[in-house]
Design an enzyme around this catalytic site. Structure first.
Site, mmCIF file in Angstrom:
data_model
loop_
_atom_site.group_PDB
_atom_site.id
_atom_site.type_symbol
_atom_site.label_atom_id
_atom_site.label_comp_id
_atom_site.label_asym_id
_atom_site.label_seq_id
_atom_site.Cartn_x
_atom_site.Cartn_y
_atom_site.Cartn_z
ATOM 1 N N GLY A 40 -4.271 -8.185 5.812
ATOM 2 C CA GLY A 40 -3.271 -7.668 6.432
ATOM 3 C C GLY A 40 -3.466 -8.053 8.056
ATOM 4 C CB SER A 41 -5.481 -6.688 10.806
ATOM 5 O OG SER A 41 -6.575 -6.510 10.019
ATOM 6 C CG ASP B 106 -1.957 -1.052 1.371
ATOM 7 O OD1 ASP B 106 -2.736 -1.196 0.419
ATOM 8 O OD2 ASP B 106 -1.924 -1.898 2.284
ATOM 9 N N GLY C 31 -7.104 3.856 3.657
ATOM 10 C CA GLY C 31 -5.968 4.332 4.256
ATOM 11 C C GLY C 31 -5.338 3.967 5.432
ATOM 12 C CG PHE C 32 -5.606 4.356 8.961
ATOM 13 C CD1 PHE C 32 -4.528 4.612 9.457
ATOM 14 C CD2 PHE C 32 -6.489 5.657 8.316
ATOM 15 C CE1 PHE C 32 -4.138 5.898 9.651
ATOM 16 C CE2 PHE C 32 -6.078 6.774 8.331
ATOM 17 C CZ PHE C 32 -4.982 6.957 8.945
ATOM 18 N N GLY D 246 -10.526 -5.355 5.775
ATOM 19 C CA GLY D 246 -11.385 -5.950 6.887
ATOM 20 C C GLY D 246 -11.679 -7.468 6.132
ATOM 21 N N GLY E 219 -6.679 -2.861 9.611
ATOM 22 C CA GLY E 219 -7.507 -3.212 10.918
ATOM 23 C C GLY E 219 -8.771 -2.453 11.086
ATOM 24 C CG ASP F 144 -6.939 -3.766 0.031
ATOM 25 O OD1 ASP F 144 -6.828 -4.301 1.181
ATOM 26 O OD2 ASP F 144 -6.207 -3.106 -0.593
HETATM 27 C C1 DX5 Z 1 -6.325 -0.167 3.292
HETATM 28 C C2 DX5 Z 1 -5.175 -1.030 2.486
HETATM 29 C C3 DX5 Z 1 -5.162 -2.449 2.792
HETATM 30 C C4 DX5 Z 1 -4.867 -2.793 4.081
HETATM 31 C C5 DX5 Z 1 -5.893 -4.183 4.577
HETATM 32 O O1 DX5 Z 1 -6.578 1.247 2.845
HETATM 33 O O2 DX5 Z 1 -5.650 -0.700 1.214
HETATM 34 O O3 DX5 Z 1 -4.320 -3.147 1.981
HETATM 35 O O4 DX5 Z 1 -3.674 -3.358 4.304
HETATM 36 O O5 DX5 Z 1 -5.821 -4.361 5.941
HETATM 37 P P1 DX5 Z 1 -6.651 -5.309 6.788
HETATM 38 O O6 DX5 Z 1 -6.796 -6.522 6.116
HETATM 39 O O7 DX5 Z 1 -6.167 -4.897 8.181
HETATM 40 O O8 DX5 Z 1 -8.176 -4.607 6.748
HETATM 41 ZN ZN ZN Z 2 -4.334 -2.078 -0.385
#
Ligand code: DX5
Ligand code: ZN
Length: 213
Positions: A195-196, A33, A140-141, A175, A143, A173
């Site tokens: 990610g999380s 990202d 943008g974040f 949650g 989790g 992409d």
């Molecule tokens: C969010 C990012 C994602 C993020 C997903 O803006 O584009 O790639 O890392 O993270 P999780 O899986 O934690 O929601």
């Molecule tokens: Zn992403």
């Protein structure tokens, strides 16, 4: 589902260790990202980091460009030798042109859509893309929670894909865990970015759960 691990949830001081671990535990794509503090408030990495990551993994790398005016810096990212370059229609007045620039460089081109952006915004570019990424949370974040508004949008684009006989992949992409991945799969998604959920506990188990959706 194809599993793409977002290194936004990795340890930034030990990226190499974490990427090798993801590889060993069966992840299929590495998702990076890029955030510039303008298109989104957060800031992460730039082309030099993508280039450095390219040197340590042979897995396909997706570069999710959450940056303003990607047409200005796309060349720098293309030089990084990653595989997929994914841009947002909300960030550029040159969507198709920039997608074609990515394709002409021999790379895979993708469009990423913010949660609130209607799918009609990208319809005219579906013939040139390899990937459509749905951001399924507030961008943008890491989790955050998955937003069910995404499911209708995925289904609509999957319908167009069939109707127009196109073969881009659909990615989700934000949650994503084994439950939300299953809902997205049913709506037509092929690739799950996570990610999380992957980094929370047992990496291998999380990857296997997502794959088996
Ligand atoms: C969010 C990012 C994602 C993020 C997903 O803006 O584009 O790639 O890392 O993270 P999780 O899986 O934690 O929601
Ligand atoms: Zn992403």
């Amino acid at each position: 589902m194809i599993v793409s691990a977002s290194i936004l949830s990795a340890d930034f001081l030990n990226l190499e260790r974490d990427i090798r671990l993801l590889e060993e535990k069966g992840t299929e794509f590495i998702h990076i990202d890029i955030m510039d503090g303008r298109f989104v408030t957060n800031i992460t990495w730039g082309p030099a980091t993508v280039k450095a990551i390219r040197k340590i993994t042979e897995l396909p790398i997706e570069v999710h460009l959450m940056i303003a005016e990607p047409e200005r810096s796309i060349k720098n990212y293309l030089d990084s030798e990653a595989d997929f370059f994914v841009i947002h229609p909300e960030s550029t007045q040159f969507l198709r042109k920039t997608l074609l620039e990515i394709k002409n460089a021999g790379k895979k081109a993708g469009i990423a859509l913010k949660l609130e952006t209607p799918v009609d915004t990208i319809r005219h570019c579906l013939d040139v893309v390899d990937l459509v990424l749905f951001v399924t949370c507030d961008e943008g974040f890491g989790g955050q929670s998955f937003h069910p508004l995404s499911l209708e949008k995925i289904a609509e684009v999957a319908k167009w894909r069939k109707e127009y006989k196109l073969n881009f992949q659909i990615e989700v992409d934000g949650g994503i865990n084994s439950e939300t991945a299953a809902q997205c799969k049913a709506a037509g998604a092929d690739i799950a970015v996570s990610g999380s959920f992957i980094f929370r506990d047992d990496i291998q188990e999380a990857i296997e759960r997502l794959k088996s959706v």
